[in-house]
Scaffold this active site. Structure first.
Site, short mmCIF file in Angstrom:
data_model
loop_
_atom_site.label_atom_id
_atom_site.label_comp_id
_atom_site.label_asym_id
_atom_site.label_seq_id
_atom_site.Cartn_x
_atom_site.Cartn_y
_atom_site.Cartn_z
N TYR A 146 -21.40 38.66 17.73
CA TYR A 146 -21.35 40.02 17.19
C TYR A 146 -22.70 40.45 16.60
O TYR A 146 -22.77 41.04 15.50
CB TYR A 146 -20.26 40.15 16.11
CG TYR A 146 -18.91 39.66 16.52
CD1 TYR A 146 -18.29 40.16 17.67
CD2 TYR A 146 -18.24 38.69 15.78
CE1 TYR A 146 -17.04 39.69 18.07
CE2 TYR A 146 -17.00 38.23 16.16
CZ TYR A 146 -16.40 38.73 17.31
OH TYR A 146 -15.18 38.27 17.69
N LYS A 188 -26.96 13.23 1.48
CA LYS A 188 -26.22 14.28 0.76
C LYS A 188 -24.75 14.12 1.12
O LYS A 188 -24.04 15.09 1.40
CB LYS A 188 -26.76 15.66 1.16
CG LYS A 188 -26.26 16.80 0.29
CD LYS A 188 -26.69 16.71 -1.18
CE LYS A 188 -25.96 17.74 -2.03
NZ LYS A 188 -26.18 17.55 -3.48
N ASP A 221 -31.18 15.92 -3.75
CA ASP A 221 -31.54 16.66 -4.97
C ASP A 221 -32.18 15.73 -6.00
O ASP A 221 -33.19 16.09 -6.63
CB ASP A 221 -30.34 17.42 -5.56
CG ASP A 221 -29.00 16.78 -5.28
OD1 ASP A 221 -28.96 15.77 -4.56
OD2 ASP A 221 -27.98 17.25 -5.79
#
Ligand code: GGG
Length: 355
Positions: A146, A188, A221
């Protein structure tokens, strides 16, 4: 005398500027070192070539490249051509087609270079990131739906295979055996419950094959924090394509500048040429001004020499870079100076001459 055919792709922005200076330094180091027959085959590929031909690489380009012993690459990326065309038309397919699955990115704090971190002694930051280079988050799998409509969507698939994880991790452990015998795996898996859980499982399996090497896992992190807080705790780091890409900008900057960060895109089995490039990009803001730092390209040439077995030439080049940095000048603006690219090359050539 051994002969080597090296494909040279300066590419975009400051790429051609630093690559030409690095070739001058590499030729001098080779003359002072191994005296191999080096044939530099310059290929005019990049965004300009794309604008003229509609292709980043000509039709027979990959076959042509394959016939070289190594590829010396500058940078890709131009403000007037979208990155998904340039990066996805040249550097990423090259890594996959030539199975350059190890992206080796060392970071070292040289004597004479000021880290932005307080109280870091020369040599105290000394790590090598082994970035997986052929799959992971950079796999070109997905699509758009789309497009241009309010319900527009995009799907980007990450691909992690056991084989892909195993081979980069083995390379990292082998590398650690030649260094301080410590591997940190970047994960992660607390959030990415499929890909990173497989990554962790494979890491545990591979680590068992290397009982003499300390192995630990760190969340991306926490790793980002520790690259700044205590970078001296890292020796060898193994990371996925995206994580490795991001963390190595951090490892470069804590060792003084992106202008010092070298890399190799290695096919360890040597079934195709490996590629060597500075980590920095095309830096369009300073392109053409003659002030880009050529040292990352020169250190990448040293990595290429090592890969080709030209150890003496590599050592001459590295010693010259270390000597110029220790002297404190000349320095390009990224290192706080006012020197031009060619001033740095002149200093490197003189240092090679002095031996
Ligand atoms: N010489 C490095 C370069 O051209 N970098 C452009 C870039 O965005 N590369 C993506 C990557 O290294 O994966």
């Amino acid at each position: 005398m051994s002969a080597f055919r090296i494909a040279v792709i300066g590419g975009d922005g400051i790429g051609p500027e630093v690559i030409e200076e690095a070739i001058r330094a590499a030729d001098a180091a080779n003359q002072a070192g191994d005296r191999a027959d080096l044939l530099w085959n310059r290929l005019p590929w990049g965004s300009q070539f794309y604008k003229q031909t509609g292709r980043m690489v000509p039709e027979d380009g990959w076959n042509l490249l394959r016939r070289h012993d190594a590829i010396f690459f500058g940078a890709v990326g131009s403000p007037d051509v979208p990155d998904h065309i340039t990066v996805h038309g040249l550097i990423l397919p090259m890594r996959r087609k030539f199975d350059q699955y190890v992206n080796l990115r060392p970071a070292y704090l040289y004597e004479g270079v000021q880290s932005p971190l307080r109280d870091k002694a020369p040599g105290s930051i000394d790590m090598v990131v082994y970035r997986e280079n052929t799959e992971g988050e950079y796999a070109p799998i997905g699509g758009r739906l789309y497009e241009g409509l309010p319900g527009e969507m995009a799907v980007q698939v990450s691909v992690f295979t056991r084989r892909g994880c195993e081979r980069i991790m083995r390379a990292a452990f082998e590398g650690a055996r030649r260094r301080r015998k410590k591997v940190t795996s970047i994960t992660k898996s607390n959030a990415q419950a499929h890909s990173m859980v497989l990554w962790d499982e494979v890491f545990r399996d591979v680590a068992r094959e290397y009982p003499d090497v300390e192995a630990r896992s760190l969340l991306i992190d926490a790793a980002a924090m520790d690259f700044v807080r205590r970078p001296e705790t890292f020796d060898v780091v193994v990371a996925s394509n995206l994580f490795g890409d991001i963390l190595t900008d951090l490892s470069a900057i804590v060792t003084g500048s992106m202008g010092l960060a070298a890399s190799g895109n290695i096919n360890p089995e040597r079934t195709a040429p490996s590629m060597f490039e500075p980590v920095h990009g095309s830096a369009p803001d300073i392109a053409g001004k003659g002030i880009a730092n050529p040292l990352a390209a020169m250190l990448s040439a040293a990595m290429m020499f090592e890969h080709l077995g030209l150890e003496r030439s590599a050592a001459r080049l590295r010693q010259a870079v270390a000597a110029v940095l220790k002297a404190g000048q000349p320095r390009t603006p990224d290192l706080g100076g006012h020197a031009r690219t060619t001033d740095v090359t002149a200093a490197i050539l003189a240092a090679i001459d002095r031996g």
